[in-house]
Design a protein around this motif. Structure first.
Motif, mmCIF file in Angstrom:
data_model
loop_
_atom_site.group_PDB
_atom_site.id
_atom_site.type_symbol
_atom_site.label_atom_id
_atom_site.label_comp_id
_atom_site.label_asym_id
_atom_site.label_seq_id
_atom_site.Cartn_x
_atom_site.Cartn_y
_atom_site.Cartn_z
ATOM 1 N N GLN A 116 0.777 -1.243 0.197
ATOM 2 C CA GLN A 116 0.029 0.013 0.055
ATOM 3 C C GLN A 116 0.901 1.292 -0.084
ATOM 4 N N LEU A 117 1.764 1.308 -1.042
ATOM 5 C CA LEU A 117 2.571 2.685 -0.975
ATOM 6 C C LEU A 117 1.932 3.704 -1.550
ATOM 7 N N SER A 118 2.083 4.840 -0.991
ATOM 8 C CA SER A 118 1.449 6.236 -1.608
ATOM 9 C C SER A 118 2.569 6.776 -2.735
ATOM 10 N N PRO A 119 1.989 7.412 -3.840
ATOM 11 C CA PRO A 119 2.832 8.105 -4.779
ATOM 12 C C PRO A 119 4.213 8.709 -4.159
ATOM 13 N N GLN A 121 6.325 7.846 -2.212
ATOM 14 C CA GLN A 121 6.630 7.192 -0.926
ATOM 15 C C GLN A 121 8.009 6.560 -0.731
ATOM 16 N N ALA A 122 8.895 6.976 0.230
ATOM 17 C CA ALA A 122 10.379 6.298 0.242
ATOM 18 C C ALA A 122 9.814 5.070 1.100
ATOM 19 N N ALA A 123 10.631 3.881 0.569
ATOM 20 C CA ALA A 123 10.279 2.479 0.793
ATOM 21 C C ALA A 123 11.208 1.596 0.534
ATOM 22 N N SER A 129 9.011 -3.235 -5.505
ATOM 23 C CA SER A 129 9.024 -4.095 -6.528
ATOM 24 C C SER A 129 7.668 -4.725 -6.530
ATOM 25 N N ASN A 130 7.109 -4.902 -5.114
ATOM 26 C CA ASN A 130 5.421 -5.328 -5.368
ATOM 27 C C ASN A 130 4.817 -4.278 -6.067
ATOM 28 N N ASP A 131 5.120 -2.948 -5.555
ATOM 29 C CA ASP A 131 4.251 -2.036 -6.330
ATOM 30 C C ASP A 131 4.232 -2.067 -7.711
#
Length: 321
Positions: A116-119, A121-123, A129-131
């Motif tokens: 559930q990454l936001s545009p 967003q640092a991760a 990869s999943n996004d």
């Protein structure tokens, strides 16, 4: 005719006999392609455009086209960690000349998740990869060209890392997967994705007796309960996690090819089961292709039908259909 230009008959016969004997010896002692591969090199390989020369698996989020890509045909998306990577040879062998695209989005130590990454967003790169995989799948679904998603991971390893309170990167991803992997299954179901899952594949335990022959120590047999630790619990976890998926979702078990009764074999015939302690060899991956063929078949069958009920046009220029 100048007779000196021709070899004596006896010399000709002798040469023929020698050549025949050499040919026979070459046939008798010929080495098949599978046997010619050195065990240490018998691992899955990806196109050079997908992975740096020094690496075996992408270190950055990457959409890797494993085969020549055609926009108008169904796509099989292989998604997961290095246990997905190890299935590449088998998936390609299972596909053969079937009219499907094979695409992989894989990264070591990265279980399939919906983080559930936001545009912007640092991760961690695993989350990215999943996004990327979710975005890519959305594009496939929007194109309505047919598909099948194949998820794979070292499921038991992540479950054990949670139990052990592992503080390494593996433990971090394992803790994230506790909620994010079940969430992914719900997301895939809501998207209408057709999904299969490769269950836990046998590995070589860290604590083992030395193996003195072959691809030491991985050519020796391993007790099934060690190669597939907590197999019952892992299978239960996967079935529960897969519950939101469509009823035709498969939990694929490739282990029966090299495991039986209480043992997992280090070799089946001349084929080494494992490349290292965590992954099967590329040769073994190809051997278990039969377990992956239904995924290929379903992807091929998922291409949309034309209005008259005939298979949809697959030519790049629709007016030619």
């Amino acid at each position: 005719m100048n007779q000196r230009s021709l070899p004596p008959l006896g010399s000709t016969l002798l040469s023929a006999v020698v050549l025949a004997l050499l040919s026979s010896l070459l046939v008798a002692f010929s080495v098949s392609p599978a046997d010619a591969v050195k065990p240490r090199n018998d691992h899955a390989k990806m196109p050079r455009s997908c992975v740096a020369r020094a690496d075996l698996i992408p270190q950055d989020p990457t959409v890797c086209r494993l085969t020549a890509f055609k926009e108008q045909r169904p796509t099989v998306l292989l998604w997961g960690d290095s246990h997905a990577w190890q299935m590449i040879p088998g998936l390609k062998k299972a596909a053969g000349k079937t009219d499907v695209n094979l695409v992989a989005i894989v990264m070591g130590g990265c279980p399939p998740m919906d983080n559930q990454l936001s545009p912007g967003q640092a991760a961690p790169k695993c989350y990215q990869s999943n996004d990327l995989a979710l975005d890519y799948l959305s594009g496939i679904l929007d194109a309505e060209q047919g598909h099948r998603v194949l998820l794979a991971a070292s499921w038991q390893r992540y479950r054990q890392a949670i139990k052990d309170k592992d503080r390494t990167y593996t433990g971090q991803m394992a803790r994230a997967s506790r909620k994010a992997t079940p969430r992914l299954m719900q997301t895939l179901a809501s998207m209408g994705a057709e999904v299969d899952v490769v269950g836990q594949v046998a590995t070589v335990p860290e604590k083992r007796k030395s193996c003195s022959k072959g691809n030491s120590p991985y050519s020796c047999n391993v007790a099934r309960k060690k190669a597939l630790a907590d197999s019952v619990g892992t299978k239960r976890y996967l079935k529960n996690t897969m519950a939101p998926l469509a009823s035709d979702a498969r939990l694929i078990d490739v282990n029966p090819y090299f495991c039986e009764g209480k043992v997992c074999h280090g070799k089946v015939g001349k084929t080494h089961t494992w490349w290292d302690d965590l992954h099967i060899s590329a040769s073994m991956s190809r051997k278990v292709r039969g377990y992956l063929k239904p995924t290929i078949k379903d992807a091929d069958a998922s291409r949309p039908a034309a209005p008259d009920g005939e298979p949809g046009c697959t030519l790049p220029i629709p007016i030619l259909c």
